[in-house]
Design a protein around this motif. Structure first.
Motif, PDB file in Angstrom:
ATOM      1  N   GLU A   1     -17.992 -51.275  -4.615  1.00 54.88           N
ATOM      2  CA  GLU A   1     -17.958 -51.387  -6.078  1.00 54.88           C
ATOM      3  C   GLU A   1     -16.640 -52.005  -6.538  1.00 54.88           C
ATOM      4  O   GLU A   1     -16.616 -52.868  -7.440  1.00 54.88           O
ATOM      5  CB  GLU A   1     -18.131 -50.012  -6.726  1.00 54.88           C
ATOM      6  CG  GLU A   1     -19.510 -49.424  -6.580  1.00 54.88           C
ATOM      7  CD  GLU A   1     -19.582 -47.997  -7.096  1.00 54.88           C
ATOM      8  OE1 GLU A   1     -18.583 -47.485  -7.672  1.00 54.88           O
ATOM      9  OE2 GLU A   1     -20.645 -47.366  -6.903  1.00 54.88           O
ATOM     10  N   THR A   2     -15.543 -51.564  -5.911  1.00 52.86           N
ATOM     11  CA  THR A   2     -14.224 -52.080  -6.299  1.00 52.86           C
ATOM     12  C   THR A   2     -14.112 -53.569  -5.964  1.00 52.86           C
ATOM     13  O   THR A   2     -13.560 -54.354  -6.751  1.00 52.86           O
ATOM     14  CB  THR A   2     -13.111 -51.291  -5.598  1.00 52.86           C
ATOM     15  OG1 THR A   2     -13.267 -49.914  -5.906  1.00 52.86           O
ATOM     16  CG2 THR A   2     -11.740 -51.746  -6.034  1.00 52.86           C
ATOM     17  N   GLN A   3     -14.642 -53.970  -4.800  1.00 49.55           N
ATOM     18  CA  GLN A   3     -14.596 -55.390  -4.443  1.00 49.55           C
ATOM     19  C   GLN A   3     -15.399 -56.229  -5.435  1.00 49.55           C
ATOM     20  O   GLN A   3     -14.993 -57.346  -5.791  1.00 49.55           O
ATOM     21  CB  GLN A   3     -15.112 -55.591  -3.018  1.00 49.55           C
ATOM     22  CG  GLN A   3     -14.140 -55.115  -1.961  1.00 49.55           C
ATOM     23  CD  GLN A   3     -14.719 -55.147  -0.555  1.00 49.55           C
ATOM     24  OE1 GLN A   3     -15.933 -55.206  -0.371  1.00 49.55           O
ATOM     25  NE2 GLN A   3     -13.824 -55.100   0.436  1.00 49.55           N
ATOM     26  N   GLN A   4     -16.539 -55.716  -5.909  1.00 49.50           N
ATOM     27  CA  GLN A   4     -17.316 -56.436  -6.924  1.00 49.50           C
ATOM     28  C   GLN A   4     -16.529 -56.518  -8.231  1.00 49.50           C
ATOM     29  O   GLN A   4     -16.534 -57.552  -8.918  1.00 49.50           O
ATOM     30  CB  GLN A   4     -18.665 -55.744  -7.165  1.00 49.50           C
ATOM     31  CG  GLN A   4     -19.628 -55.904  -6.015  1.00 49.50           C
ATOM     32  CD  GLN A   4     -20.902 -55.091  -6.224  1.00 49.50           C
ATOM     33  OE1 GLN A   4     -21.024 -54.351  -7.184  1.00 49.50           O
ATOM     34  NE2 GLN A   4     -21.849 -55.265  -5.303  1.00 49.50           N
ATOM     35  N   ARG A   5     -15.841 -55.457  -8.580  1.00 54.23           N
ATOM     36  CA  ARG A   5     -15.057 -55.451  -9.825  1.00 54.23           C
ATOM     37  C   ARG A   5     -13.866 -56.405  -9.720  1.00 54.23           C
ATOM     38  O   ARG A   5     -13.464 -57.020 -10.719  1.00 54.23           O
ATOM     39  CB  ARG A   5     -14.605 -54.038 -10.147  1.00 54.23           C
ATOM     40  CG  ARG A   5     -15.782 -53.133 -10.530  1.00 54.23           C
ATOM     41  CD  ARG A   5     -15.314 -51.727 -10.754  1.00 54.23           C
ATOM     42  NE  ARG A   5     -14.479 -51.654 -11.931  1.00 54.23           N
ATOM     43  CZ  ARG A   5     -14.782 -50.962 -13.015  1.00 54.23           C
ATOM     44  NH1 ARG A   5     -15.901 -50.279 -13.050  1.00 54.23           N
ATOM     45  NH2 ARG A   5     -13.973 -50.939 -14.030  1.00 54.23           N
ATOM     46  N   VAL A   6     -13.320 -56.544  -8.470  1.00 55.04           N
ATOM     47  CA  VAL A   6     -12.207 -57.481  -8.273  1.00 55.04           C
ATOM     48  C   VAL A   6     -12.710 -58.906  -8.469  1.00 55.04           C
ATOM     49  O   VAL A   6     -12.047 -59.748  -9.102  1.00 55.04           O
ATOM     50  CB  VAL A   6     -11.568 -57.290  -6.878  1.00 55.04           C
ATOM     51  CG1 VAL A   6     -10.634 -58.453  -6.533  1.00 55.04           C
ATOM     52  CG2 VAL A   6     -10.807 -55.980  -6.813  1.00 55.04           C
ATOM     53  N   ARG A   7     -13.918 -59.214  -7.962  1.00 50.56           N
ATOM     54  CA  ARG A   7     -14.483 -60.553  -8.117  1.00 50.56           C
ATOM     55  C   ARG A   7     -14.710 -60.887  -9.594  1.00 50.56           C
ATOM     56  O   ARG A   7     -14.532 -62.019 -10.022  1.00 50.56           O
ATOM     57  CB  ARG A   7     -15.810 -60.666  -7.360  1.00 50.56           C
ATOM     58  CG  ARG A   7     -15.585 -60.953  -5.895  1.00 50.56           C
ATOM     59  CD  ARG A   7     -16.880 -61.261  -5.175  1.00 50.56           C
ATOM     60  NE  ARG A   7     -16.940 -60.307  -4.067  1.00 50.56           N
ATOM     61  CZ  ARG A   7     -17.926 -59.518  -3.769  1.00 50.56           C
ATOM     62  NH1 ARG A   7     -19.028 -59.560  -4.446  1.00 50.56           N
ATOM     63  NH2 ARG A   7     -17.851 -58.684  -2.771  1.00 50.56           N
ATOM     64  N   VAL A   8     -15.125 -59.889 -10.330  1.00 54.33           N
ATOM     65  CA  VAL A   8     -15.385 -60.118 -11.764  1.00 54.33           C
ATOM     66  C   VAL A   8     -14.069 -60.135 -12.535  1.00 54.33           C
ATOM     67  O   VAL A   8     -14.005 -60.694 -13.635  1.00 54.33           O
ATOM     68  CB  VAL A   8     -16.335 -59.012 -12.305  1.00 54.33           C
ATOM     69  CG1 VAL A   8     -16.582 -59.172 -13.782  1.00 54.33           C
ATOM     70  CG2 VAL A   8     -17.618 -58.984 -11.548  1.00 54.33           C
TER      71      VAL A   8
ATOM     72  N   ASP B   1      -6.066 -52.673  -5.565  1.00 58.39           N
ATOM     73  CA  ASP B   1      -6.944 -51.489  -5.533  1.00 58.39           C
ATOM     74  C   ASP B   1      -7.907 -51.579  -4.353  1.00 58.39           C
ATOM     75  O   ASP B   1      -8.166 -50.591  -3.677  1.00 58.39           O
ATOM     76  CB  ASP B   1      -7.751 -51.382  -6.840  1.00 58.39           C
ATOM     77  CG  ASP B   1      -6.866 -51.087  -8.035  1.00 58.39           C
ATOM     78  OD1 ASP B   1      -5.743 -50.569  -7.831  1.00 58.39           O
ATOM     79  OD2 ASP B   1      -7.295 -51.372  -9.170  1.00 58.39           O
ATOM     80  N   SER B   2      -8.428 -52.764  -4.122  1.00 58.07           N
ATOM     81  CA  SER B   2      -9.344 -52.970  -3.010  1.00 58.07           C
ATOM     82  C   SER B   2      -8.633 -52.762  -1.673  1.00 58.07           C
ATOM     83  O   SER B   2      -9.175 -52.146  -0.755  1.00 58.07           O
ATOM     84  CB  SER B   2      -9.933 -54.386  -3.084  1.00 58.07           C
ATOM     85  OG  SER B   2     -10.758 -54.613  -1.974  1.00 58.07           O
ATOM     86  N   ALA B   3      -7.406 -53.260  -1.554  1.00 51.76           N
ATOM     87  CA  ALA B   3      -6.643 -53.104  -0.314  1.00 51.76           C
ATOM     88  C   ALA B   3      -6.322 -51.635  -0.043  1.00 51.76           C
ATOM     89  O   ALA B   3      -6.380 -51.171   1.103  1.00 51.76           O
ATOM     90  CB  ALA B   3      -5.355 -53.916  -0.395  1.00 51.76           C
ATOM     91  N   ALA B   4      -6.004 -50.872  -1.091  1.00 42.07           N
ATOM     92  CA  ALA B   4      -5.709 -49.439  -0.923  1.00 42.07           C
ATOM     93  C   ALA B   4      -6.953 -48.691  -0.437  1.00 42.07           C
ATOM     94  O   ALA B   4      -6.881 -47.819   0.441  1.00 42.07           O
ATOM     95  CB  ALA B   4      -5.212 -48.849  -2.235  1.00 42.07           C
ATOM     96  N   LEU B   5      -8.103 -49.050  -0.980  1.00 47.99           N
ATOM     97  CA  LEU B   5      -9.352 -48.404  -0.549  1.00 47.99           C
ATOM     98  C   LEU B   5      -9.702 -48.775   0.892  1.00 47.99           C
ATOM     99  O   LEU B   5     -10.212 -47.951   1.646  1.00 47.99           O
ATOM    100  CB  LEU B   5     -10.503 -48.760  -1.483  1.00 47.99           C
ATOM    101  CG  LEU B   5     -10.498 -48.032  -2.832  1.00 47.99           C
ATOM    102  CD1 LEU B   5     -11.604 -48.561  -3.721  1.00 47.99           C
ATOM    103  CD2 LEU B   5     -10.633 -46.545  -2.643  1.00 47.99           C
ATOM    104  N   GLU B   6      -9.426 -50.023   1.281  1.00 47.57           N
ATOM    105  CA  GLU B   6      -9.678 -50.431   2.663  1.00 47.57           C
ATOM    106  C   GLU B   6      -8.822 -49.610   3.632  1.00 47.57           C
ATOM    107  O   GLU B   6      -9.283 -49.219   4.708  1.00 47.57           O
ATOM    108  CB  GLU B   6      -9.395 -51.924   2.835  1.00 47.57           C
ATOM    109  CG  GLU B   6     -10.445 -52.816   2.220  1.00 47.57           C
ATOM    110  CD  GLU B   6     -10.081 -54.293   2.288  1.00 47.57           C
ATOM    111  OE1 GLU B   6      -9.015 -54.623   2.864  1.00 47.57           O
ATOM    112  OE2 GLU B   6     -10.854 -55.094   1.768  1.00 47.57           O
ATOM    113  N   ALA B   7      -7.585 -49.336   3.248  1.00 45.45           N
ATOM    114  CA  ALA B   7      -6.704 -48.509   4.085  1.00 45.45           C
ATOM    115  C   ALA B   7      -7.249 -47.084   4.185  1.00 45.45           C
ATOM    116  O   ALA B   7      -7.233 -46.475   5.271  1.00 45.45           O
ATOM    117  CB  ALA B   7      -5.290 -48.494   3.510  1.00 45.45           C
TER     118      ALA B   7
END
Length: 195
Positions: free
Chosen positions: A145-152, A159-165
């Protein structure tokens, strides 16, 4: 605790119980030996002799009659002072047998405790693994969901990198939880003798 409380293979796996079984046999043999040595010596004797006896009154003088004479002896022999020592050995032997039986009971209790700890440890590890996997699944959904929000453009890429960690950390925790589950199952299998 009776032997039926534990699986047969589990009792065979535990060497302490086998050792205490042998100690009980030795103690019972020593007790029997002490008990046997405390018993008095019983004897019985019988002998028969033939002897010339002078005739009874009124018989012809100078005549003899051969008559059998039998002697029987029955008795018990035991030295008074050794008896005290042997009775003390019997009491000591009886206490020693009881001690060995108590040691076996304690070994069975410890084995039962080990089996219970391994069983509940396995349950806890499996529950921890299930929670970790569920958290991993939820965090992966949140990452998507966060990656989709980053694209938009509604979230930052940080935020996406923190979640990946966090997802990578949960994957490592899942692997560690699986290792703990495997170890607990192996311990339980060893103690019970069942796969």
């Amino acid at each position: 605790y009776a032997n039926a409380d534990l699986p047969r293979a589990g009792r065979a796996e535990n060497e302490n119980i086998s050792i205490t079984d042998e100690f009980i046999k030795q103690a019972e043999a020593q007790y029997g030996q002490a008990k046997g040595s405390a018993l008095p010596d019983i004897f019985f004797g019988y002998d028969s002799t033939w002897q010339d006896r002078p005739s009874a009154a009124g018989a012809t003088p100078g005549t003899f009659f051969i008559t059998p004479q039998t002697n029987t002896r029955f008795g018990i022999r035991k030295s008074l002072f050794t008896g005290y020592r042997e009775f003390a050995a019997i009491q000591s032997g009886s206490n020693f047998v009881d001690q060995r039986k108590d040691e076996k009971t304690r070994a069975l209790q410890l084995l039962l405790s080990d089996v219970a700890n391994a069983f509940y440890g396995t349950l806890q590890a499996e529950a921890d693994l299930a929670v970790t996997k569920k958290n991993h699944e939820l965090l992966q959904e949140r990452l998507k969901e966060t990656q989709q929000r980053v694209r938009v453009g509604r979230n930052r890429s940080a935020d996406s990198a923190a979640l990946e960690a966090q997802v990578a950390t949960l994957e490592a925790q899942s692997l560690e939880a699986q290792r703990v589950v495997d170890a607990q199952r192996e311990l339980l299998s060893f103690l019970t003798g069942k796969k």
